[in-house]
Design a protein around this motif. Structure first.
Motif, PDB file in Angstrom:
ATOM      1  N   GLN A  74     -12.631   4.783   0.017  1.00  0.00           N
ATOM      2  CA  GLN A  74     -11.206   4.344   0.274  1.00  0.00           C
ATOM      3  C   GLN A  74     -10.491   4.646   2.017  1.00  0.00           C
ATOM      4  O   GLN A  74      -9.815   3.129   2.629  1.00  0.00           O
ATOM      5  CB  GLN A  74     -10.283   5.460  -0.403  1.00  0.00           C
ATOM      6  CG  GLN A  74      -8.514   5.012   0.269  1.00  0.00           C
ATOM      7  CD  GLN A  74      -7.880   5.372  -1.357  1.00  0.00           C
ATOM      8  OE1 GLN A  74      -8.126   6.473  -1.729  1.00  0.00           O
ATOM      9  NE2 GLN A  74      -6.256   4.822  -1.536  1.00  0.00           N
ATOM     10  N   ALA A  75     -11.252   5.905   2.234  1.00  0.00           N
ATOM     11  CA  ALA A  75     -11.107   6.153   3.764  1.00  0.00           C
ATOM     12  C   ALA A  75     -11.615   5.412   4.814  1.00  0.00           C
ATOM     13  O   ALA A  75     -11.159   5.118   6.029  1.00  0.00           O
ATOM     14  CB  ALA A  75     -11.080   7.742   4.406  1.00  0.00           C
ATOM     15  N   ALA A  76     -12.691   5.033   4.236  1.00  0.00           N
ATOM     16  CA  ALA A  76     -13.507   3.670   5.347  1.00  0.00           C
ATOM     17  C   ALA A  76     -12.910   2.711   5.750  1.00  0.00           C
ATOM     18  O   ALA A  76     -12.713   2.039   6.780  1.00  0.00           O
ATOM     19  CB  ALA A  76     -14.547   3.702   4.958  1.00  0.00           C
ATOM     20  N   VAL A  77     -12.636   2.301   4.456  1.00  0.00           N
ATOM     21  CA  VAL A  77     -10.801   1.197   4.267  1.00  0.00           C
ATOM     22  C   VAL A  77     -10.619   1.528   5.458  1.00  0.00           C
ATOM     23  O   VAL A  77      -9.818   0.168   5.841  1.00  0.00           O
ATOM     24  CB  VAL A  77     -11.441  -0.102   2.877  1.00  0.00           C
ATOM     25  CG1 VAL A  77     -10.149  -0.433   2.704  1.00  0.00           C
ATOM     26  CG2 VAL A  77     -12.446  -0.092   2.224  1.00  0.00           C
ATOM     27  N   ASP A  78      -9.806   2.635   5.247  1.00  0.00           N
ATOM     28  CA  ASP A  78      -8.559   2.156   5.336  1.00  0.00           C
ATOM     29  C   ASP A  78      -8.554   2.571   7.378  1.00  0.00           C
ATOM     30  O   ASP A  78      -7.891   1.777   8.052  1.00  0.00           O
ATOM     31  CB  ASP A  78      -7.894   4.019   5.063  1.00  0.00           C
ATOM     32  CG  ASP A  78      -6.686   3.316   3.785  1.00  0.00           C
ATOM     33  OD1 ASP A  78      -6.990   2.619   3.029  1.00  0.00           O
ATOM     34  OD2 ASP A  78      -6.751   4.505   3.230  1.00  0.00           O
TER      35      ASP A  78
ATOM     36  N   ARG B 179      -9.406  -1.165   8.612  1.00  0.00           N
ATOM     37  CA  ARG B 179      -7.690  -1.283   8.788  1.00  0.00           C
ATOM     38  C   ARG B 179      -6.931  -0.776  10.054  1.00  0.00           C
ATOM     39  O   ARG B 179      -6.495  -2.130  10.216  1.00  0.00           O
ATOM     40  CB  ARG B 179      -7.179  -1.365   7.230  1.00  0.00           C
ATOM     41  CG  ARG B 179      -7.391  -2.306   6.407  1.00  0.00           C
ATOM     42  CD  ARG B 179      -6.903  -2.405   5.069  1.00  0.00           C
ATOM     43  NE  ARG B 179      -7.328  -2.912   3.919  1.00  0.00           N
ATOM     44  CZ  ARG B 179      -6.698  -2.001   2.686  1.00  0.00           C
ATOM     45  NH1 ARG B 179      -6.495  -1.511   2.477  1.00  0.00           N
ATOM     46  NH2 ARG B 179      -7.088  -3.079   1.766  1.00  0.00           N
ATOM     47  N   LYS B 180      -7.172   0.179   9.653  1.00  0.00           N
ATOM     48  CA  LYS B 180      -6.650   0.766  11.407  1.00  0.00           C
ATOM     49  C   LYS B 180      -7.093   0.583  12.782  1.00  0.00           C
ATOM     50  O   LYS B 180      -6.144  -0.179  13.761  1.00  0.00           O
ATOM     51  CB  LYS B 180      -6.140   1.936  11.794  1.00  0.00           C
ATOM     52  CG  LYS B 180      -5.429   2.738  10.059  1.00  0.00           C
ATOM     53  CD  LYS B 180      -5.068   4.036  10.042  1.00  0.00           C
ATOM     54  CE  LYS B 180      -4.123   4.406   9.311  1.00  0.00           C
ATOM     55  NZ  LYS B 180      -3.997   5.943   9.585  1.00  0.00           N
ATOM     56  N   ALA B 181      -8.077   0.240  12.857  1.00  0.00           N
ATOM     57  CA  ALA B 181      -9.129  -0.429  13.795  1.00  0.00           C
ATOM     58  C   ALA B 181      -8.400  -1.606  14.316  1.00  0.00           C
ATOM     59  O   ALA B 181      -9.037  -2.274  15.638  1.00  0.00           O
ATOM     60  CB  ALA B 181     -10.821  -0.166  13.748  1.00  0.00           C
ATOM     61  N   ASN B 182      -8.564  -2.789  13.050  1.00  0.00           N
ATOM     62  CA  ASN B 182      -8.004  -3.771  13.322  1.00  0.00           C
ATOM     63  C   ASN B 182      -7.000  -4.139  14.087  1.00  0.00           C
ATOM     64  O   ASN B 182      -6.342  -5.538  13.921  1.00  0.00           O
ATOM     65  CB  ASN B 182      -8.639  -4.832  12.408  1.00  0.00           C
ATOM     66  CG  ASN B 182     -10.375  -4.379  12.219  1.00  0.00           C
ATOM     67  OD1 ASN B 182     -10.757  -4.546  13.070  1.00  0.00           O
ATOM     68  ND2 ASN B 182     -11.273  -4.820  11.183  1.00  0.00           N
TER      69      ASN B 182
END
Length: 96
Positions: free
Chosen positions: A85-89, A92-95
């Motif tokens: 979940q942290a990796a997906v989040d 998303r923030k990086a994009n």
């Protein structure tokens, strides 16, 4: 099939090939046949994690832990789910 072991095994096979919705469907059917079987919660949690339904996955792993308290794998799966979940989040923030 309405045999919880067959459904659980087929769910595992679906997980291996990335068919998470089919894996979840089989784990839910297996749970109807044999409620409370911890292995089904494990399959269900893995499928939910694959579908990126992280909170539901953690809930499934916690449900399994209730019936299988001595198994340390539950906490490891919860940790893996939180990390995913942290990796997906982070992506998303990086994009943004």
């Amino acid at each position: 099939p309405l045999n919880e072991k067959l459904l659980s095994n087929r769910s595992a096979a679906y997980l291996k090939v990335g068919k998470y919705q089919l894996a979840l469907d089989d784990s839910l059917k297996a749970q109807e046949v044999q409620p409370g079987w911890a292995k089904i919660c494990f399959r269900k949690g893995q499928a939910l994690r694959g579908l990126r339904r992280f909170e539901d996955a953690v809930s499934a792993f916690r449900e399994g832990r209730v019936g299988d308290r001595e198994n340390p794998e539950w906490d490891r799966e919860i940790k893996r789910t939180r990390e995913a979940q942290a990796a997906v989040d982070a992506r998303r923030k990086a994009n943004l």
